[in-house]
Design a protein around this motif. Structure first.
Motif, PDB file in Angstrom:
ATOM      1  N   LEU A 220       0.842  -1.191   0.000  1.00 35.35           N
ATOM      2  CA  LEU A 220       0.000   0.000   0.000  1.00 35.35           C
ATOM      3  C   LEU A 220       0.881   1.246   0.000  1.00 35.35           C
ATOM      4  CD1 LEU A 220      -3.133   0.105   0.099  1.00 35.35           C
ATOM      5  CD2 LEU A 220      -2.936   0.676   2.524  1.00 35.35           C
ATOM      6  N   SER A 221       0.454   2.275  -0.717  1.00 37.12           N
ATOM      7  CA  SER A 221       1.117   3.580  -0.693  1.00 37.12           C
ATOM      8  C   SER A 221       0.037   4.652  -0.677  1.00 37.12           C
ATOM      9  CB  SER A 221       2.014   3.763  -1.920  1.00 37.12           C
ATOM     10  OG  SER A 221       1.239   3.765  -3.117  1.00 37.12           O
ATOM     11  N   LEU A 222       0.415   5.886  -0.374  1.00 34.50           N
ATOM     12  CA  LEU A 222      -0.559   6.968  -0.303  1.00 34.50           C
ATOM     13  C   LEU A 222      -0.717   7.600  -1.687  1.00 34.50           C
ATOM     14  CD1 LEU A 222      -2.446   8.419   1.630  1.00 34.50           C
ATOM     15  CD2 LEU A 222      -0.616  10.061   2.109  1.00 34.50           C
ATOM     16  N   THR A 223      -1.236   6.810  -2.621  1.00 36.67           N
ATOM     17  CA  THR A 223      -1.443   7.243  -3.996  1.00 36.67           C
ATOM     18  C   THR A 223      -2.806   6.746  -4.475  1.00 36.67           C
ATOM     19  OG1 THR A 223      -0.430   5.245  -4.913  1.00 36.67           O
ATOM     20  CG2 THR A 223       1.034   7.119  -4.485  1.00 36.67           C
ATOM     21  N   LEU A 264     -12.875   2.380   4.013  1.00 35.51           N
ATOM     22  CA  LEU A 264     -11.799   2.721   4.943  1.00 35.51           C
ATOM     23  C   LEU A 264     -11.852   1.861   6.202  1.00 35.51           C
ATOM     24  CD1 LEU A 264     -11.024   6.522   4.759  1.00 35.51           C
ATOM     25  CD2 LEU A 264     -10.434   4.644   3.246  1.00 35.51           C
ATOM     26  N   LYS A 265     -13.033   1.426   6.587  1.00 32.49           N
ATOM     27  CA  LYS A 265     -13.123   0.514   7.732  1.00 32.49           C
ATOM     28  C   LYS A 265     -12.462  -0.824   7.381  1.00 32.49           C
ATOM     29  CE  LYS A 265     -16.545   0.664  10.543  1.00 32.49           C
ATOM     30  NZ  LYS A 265     -17.880   0.576  11.219  1.00 32.49           N
ATOM     31  N   PHE A 266     -12.627  -1.254   6.145  1.00 34.41           N
ATOM     32  CA  PHE A 266     -11.966  -2.480   5.689  1.00 34.41           C
ATOM     33  C   PHE A 266     -10.448  -2.310   5.723  1.00 34.41           C
ATOM     34  CE2 PHE A 266     -10.232  -4.869   1.975  1.00 34.41           C
ATOM     35  CZ  PHE A 266     -10.455  -6.158   2.444  1.00 34.41           C
ATOM     36  N   LEU A 267      -9.969  -1.179   5.241  1.00 36.65           N
ATOM     37  CA  LEU A 267      -8.529  -0.913   5.250  1.00 36.65           C
ATOM     38  C   LEU A 267      -8.006  -0.755   6.671  1.00 36.65           C
ATOM     39  CD1 LEU A 267      -8.456   1.490   2.189  1.00 36.65           C
ATOM     40  CD2 LEU A 267      -7.157  -0.631   2.374  1.00 36.65           C
ATOM     41  N   LEU A 275      -1.710  -6.478   7.867  1.00 34.58           N
ATOM     42  CA  LEU A 275      -1.831  -7.058   6.532  1.00 34.58           C
ATOM     43  C   LEU A 275      -1.451  -6.097   5.408  1.00 34.58           C
ATOM     44  CD1 LEU A 275      -5.203  -9.011   6.993  1.00 34.58           C
ATOM     45  CD2 LEU A 275      -2.855  -9.840   7.316  1.00 34.58           C
ATOM     46  N   VAL A 276      -1.077  -4.844   5.741  1.00 32.30           N
ATOM     47  CA  VAL A 276      -0.700  -3.865   4.715  1.00 32.30           C
ATOM     48  C   VAL A 276       0.650  -3.246   5.074  1.00 32.30           C
ATOM     49  CG1 VAL A 276      -3.119  -3.342   4.216  1.00 32.30           C
ATOM     50  CG2 VAL A 276      -1.847  -1.918   5.834  1.00 32.30           C
ATOM     51  N   SER A 277       1.207  -2.511   4.133  1.00 31.37           N
ATOM     52  CA  SER A 277       2.488  -1.833   4.367  1.00 31.37           C
ATOM     53  C   SER A 277       2.380  -0.940   5.595  1.00 31.37           C
ATOM     54  CB  SER A 277       2.865  -0.987   3.151  1.00 31.37           C
ATOM     55  OG  SER A 277       2.926  -1.772   1.979  1.00 31.37           O
ATOM     56  N   PRO A 278       3.207  -1.134   6.601  1.00 33.87           N
ATOM     57  CA  PRO A 278       3.063  -0.379   7.848  1.00 33.87           C
ATOM     58  C   PRO A 278       3.332   1.113   7.689  1.00 33.87           C
ATOM     59  CG  PRO A 278       5.088  -1.661   7.858  1.00 33.87           C
ATOM     60  CD  PRO A 278       4.311  -2.107   6.663  1.00 33.87           C
ATOM     61  N   ASP A 279       4.183   1.497   6.756  1.00 31.12           N
ATOM     62  CA  ASP A 279       4.538   2.909   6.584  1.00 31.12           C
ATOM     63  C   ASP A 279       3.971   3.482   5.291  1.00 31.12           C
ATOM     64  OD1 ASP A 279       6.074   2.921   8.969  1.00 31.12           O
ATOM     65  OD2 ASP A 279       7.777   2.042   7.897  1.00 31.12           O
ATOM     66  N   PHE A 280       2.781   3.042   4.906  1.00 34.65           N
ATOM     67  CA  PHE A 280       2.200   3.477   3.636  1.00 34.65           C
ATOM     68  C   PHE A 280       2.035   4.984   3.558  1.00 34.65           C
ATOM     69  CE2 PHE A 280      -1.556   3.351   6.311  1.00 34.65           C
ATOM     70  CZ  PHE A 280      -2.331   4.404   5.832  1.00 34.65           C
ATOM     71  N   ASP A 482      -6.384  13.316   2.174  1.00 37.11           N
ATOM     72  CA  ASP A 482      -5.258  12.430   2.498  1.00 37.11           C
ATOM     73  C   ASP A 482      -5.182  12.191   4.007  1.00 37.11           C
ATOM     74  OD1 ASP A 482      -4.539  12.138  -0.120  1.00 37.11           O
ATOM     75  OD2 ASP A 482      -2.863  13.557  -0.052  1.00 37.11           O
ATOM     76  N   GLN A 483      -5.398  13.245   4.786  1.00 36.44           N
ATOM     77  CA  GLN A 483      -5.365  13.101   6.244  1.00 36.44           C
ATOM     78  C   GLN A 483      -6.474  12.165   6.714  1.00 36.44           C
ATOM     79  OE1 GLN A 483      -5.447  16.952   8.168  1.00 36.44           O
ATOM     80  NE2 GLN A 483      -3.927  17.780   6.740  1.00 36.44           N
ATOM     81  N   LEU A 484      -7.653  12.298   6.098  1.00 36.66           N
ATOM     82  CA  LEU A 484      -8.762  11.431   6.474  1.00 36.66           C
ATOM     83  C   LEU A 484      -8.416   9.969   6.189  1.00 36.66           C
ATOM     84  CD1 LEU A 484     -12.507  12.043   6.004  1.00 36.66           C
ATOM     85  CD2 LEU A 484     -11.548   9.908   5.163  1.00 36.66           C
ATOM     86  N   ILE A 485      -7.809   9.716   5.043  1.00 30.97           N
ATOM     87  CA  ILE A 485      -7.421   8.345   4.705  1.00 30.97           C
ATOM     88  C   ILE A 485      -6.425   7.809   5.734  1.00 30.97           C
ATOM     89  CG2 ILE A 485      -6.098   6.935   3.093  1.00 30.97           C
ATOM     90  CD1 ILE A 485      -7.385   8.409   0.826  1.00 30.97           C
ATOM     91  N   VAL A 486      -5.345   8.551   5.959  1.00 29.45           N
ATOM     92  CA  VAL A 486      -4.271   8.067   6.823  1.00 29.45           C
ATOM     93  C   VAL A 486      -4.765   7.861   8.248  1.00 29.45           C
ATOM     94  CG1 VAL A 486      -2.048   8.638   7.861  1.00 29.45           C
ATOM     95  CG2 VAL A 486      -2.431   9.063   5.422  1.00 29.45           C
ATOM     96  N   LYS A 487      -5.382   8.879   8.815  1.00 27.61           N
ATOM     97  CA  LYS A 487      -5.776   8.802  10.224  1.00 27.61           C
ATOM     98  C   LYS A 487      -6.882   7.777  10.454  1.00 27.61           C
ATOM     99  CE  LYS A 487      -4.324  13.506  11.386  1.00 27.61           C
ATOM    100  NZ  LYS A 487      -4.730  14.835  11.899  1.00 27.61           N
TER     101      LYS A 487
END
Length: 528
Positions: A220-223, A264-267, A275-280, A482-487
């Motif tokens: 996963l990445s922030l893209t 986002l709840k699934f992610l 199960l995903v990249s820890p530093d995405f 982006d902040q909403l996704i990450v947090k």
């Protein structure tokens, strides 16, 4: 004017860069009017051409000094007394770079923006663009023939203010999985979102790649390429036109559509279970996730269509070199509430090419694009030199698999701005042509990925008139999204609802609500 251009640039130059040009004609064309001067026979002029700098240039090359920049100068610049100056635009902060150029008065002779039709509309309404009708009539016969009726998309109130790039293949993303891991664990190819979850858990628990505990089940990445395939699959089936137009901002964000929170709840669940990249959140250019894939740590990930199998960046190729027996294959597993594999699809027109009103090289810009639209030039720019970089097989170019060809062709697609892909008459032929660029062992996978990318698709709902609230608020709202996704993704499961709801409330108060209000009014006017 500057302030408004600033807003528009930040809003709409999503994939911004610069272009300019001239022709490969005799050089005896009559000079154009002021603001659109043509090169005099004995006087050299400079034409700036922006180009993405993706940070992937092979040794000895840069984004602005390579085989194709030399080719353009020799075959296009020299015969027309034009010095072609290529300007690097970092891919990761192209919007900021172009914004500075536009607001400082140092705009290039051609700028290009994303698929948003509001970009040329907004600039044109403020007098910021050069009308192109007479220039195209005088200098663009090949351009008119190649783009045909697609040119009409670039008109504002009947005036040609932009040139829409042609997009042959409208698929957007691909999902990829390590089939050799599935085979090793005796697992089937996942066909639903729930099966994806079970597969990712098995990858983590059993580590089929023998990574020594470093396995990343889902890269996963922030893209957008990393998140959108998952997020859109959760958007509920049966959306009305009003929902599509009023609840999805002009960049296609599905934040306000029903099902986004579930995505986002699934992610969040995947993140908290490791199960995903820890530093995405730190990977904003996909470099880390690509590196992890190539090192054999990743079981599944999503990417821009076709990217993983090409020689550059060479993800699948390097993976098989690093991990003998690795088998990265396309898969279309994410399903919505109706069991459909919902995903976004591009419009058939790509980004928009525009000439700022301040440019003195309008004629050269059109002549350059017209030169590029010549069939022989277009074939060469997209495929290289026949006999060296490709051979024709059944009428389709087949890429030569050599280090020199891979080096030469690393940025050819960024040079060709009037189109993305060659049209050979049908989807099947176009897919085969796209696959022919990849190493032979991956070509069928490319075709499969292209076919999957057009299953159960939706296109973004764009208005043909500006939504002023978007011009005003979207630059800041992008960061908030982006902040909403990450947090939301990294929140503790017990805190997810509160974190998501609070961030959404802030998003709405920061301009999201105003955008919905204006888009609703615009939709009602359009419906009439």
């Amino acid at each position: 004017m500057r302030n408004r251009v600033l807003s528009y640039a930040l809003l709409a130059v999503f994939a911004a860069g610069l272009l300019d040009g001239c022709s490969s004609g005799s050089g005896n064309e009559a000079p154009a009017a002021a603001g659109a001067a043509s090169a005099d026979a004995g006087k050299q002029v400079t034409l700036k051409i922006g180009i993405f700098d993706r940070g992937n240039a092979p040794a000895g090359y840069t984004a602005t000094d390579n085989y194709w920049t030399d080719y353009v100068q020799k075959n296009f610049g020299d015969p027309n007394h034009i010095k072609v100056e290529f300007v690097p635009i970092p891919r990761t902060d192209a919007t900021d770079k172009v914004n500075v150029m536009m607001t400082s008065g140092d705009a290039p002779d051609i700028v290009f923006a994303s698929t948003n039709v509001l970009t040329p509309y907004s600039y044109a309404k403020d007098g910021g663009l050069l009308p192109l009708d007479s220039l195209i009539d005088q200098y663009g016969p090949n351009l008119k023939k190649y783009l045909g009726s697609a040119l009409d998309v670039g008109k504002v109130d009947g005036v040609q203010y932009s040139i829409p790039g042609r997009r042959v293949n409208t698929g957007k993303y691909e999902n990829l999985i390590r089939k050799d891991w599935l085979d090793k664990l005796g697992l089937p190819m996942p066909q639903t979102t729930e099966q994806v979850y079970e597969t990712l858990k098995a990858f983590k628990e059993k580590d089929p790649g023998q990574t020594g505990g470093k396995v990343i089940p889902l890269g996963l990445s922030l893209t957008p390429a990393s998140f959108e395939p998952i997020v859109w699959s959760f958007i509920q089936d049966g959306l009305t036109d009003e929902q599509r137009y009023t609840l999805s901002e002009n960049l296609g964000y599905p934040l306000l559509l029903p099902g986004h929170k579930d995505a986002l709840k699934f992610l969040n669940k995947l993140y908290n279970e490791g199960l995903v990249s820890p530093d995405f959140a730190l990977d904003k250019d996909e470099k880390q996730v690509f590196q992890d894939v190539m090192n054999g740590k990743v079981g599944m990930f999503s990417d821009n269509l076709g990217n993983a199998y090409m020689d550059n960046p060479g993800i699948a190729k390097v993976l098989t070199q690093n991990v003998p027996g690795a088998n990265l294959v396309p898969v279309d597993p994410y399903t919505n509430n109706a069991g459909k594999h919902l995903k976004p699809e591009y419009d058939p027109t790509g980004f928009f090419l525009m000439v700022p009103a301040s440019s003195k090289r309008g004629a050269e810009a059109i002549k350059y694009l017209d030169w590029m639209a010549k069939p022989d030039v277009l074939l060469t720019l997209m495929n290289g030199i026949e006999g060296e970089d490709y051979t024709l097989v059944d009428g389709l170019p087949q890429r030569t698999q050599s280090e020199e060809t891979a080096k030469r062709m690393f940025n050819s697609n960024d040079i060709v701005m009037i189109t993305q892909g060659e049209d050979f008459g049908s989807n099947e032929k176009n897919w085969a042509a796209a696959a022919a660029i990849a190493p032979e062992q991956f070509r069928q996978y490319v075709i499969d990925a292209y076919k999957m990318s057009l299953t159960d698709t939706t296109r973004y709902a764009n208005f043909t008139t500006p939504i002023e609230a978007e011009n005003k608020y979207m630059p800041a709202l992008r960061d908030k999204y982006d902040q909403l996704i990450v947090k939301s993704v990294i929140a503790k499961p017990a805190d997810f609802d509160k974190v998501y709801d609070d961030l959404l409330k802030d998003y709405m108060a920061s301009g999201g609500g105003a955008i919905i209000k204006e888009r609703t009014e615009a939709y009602k006017a359009m419906a009439k």
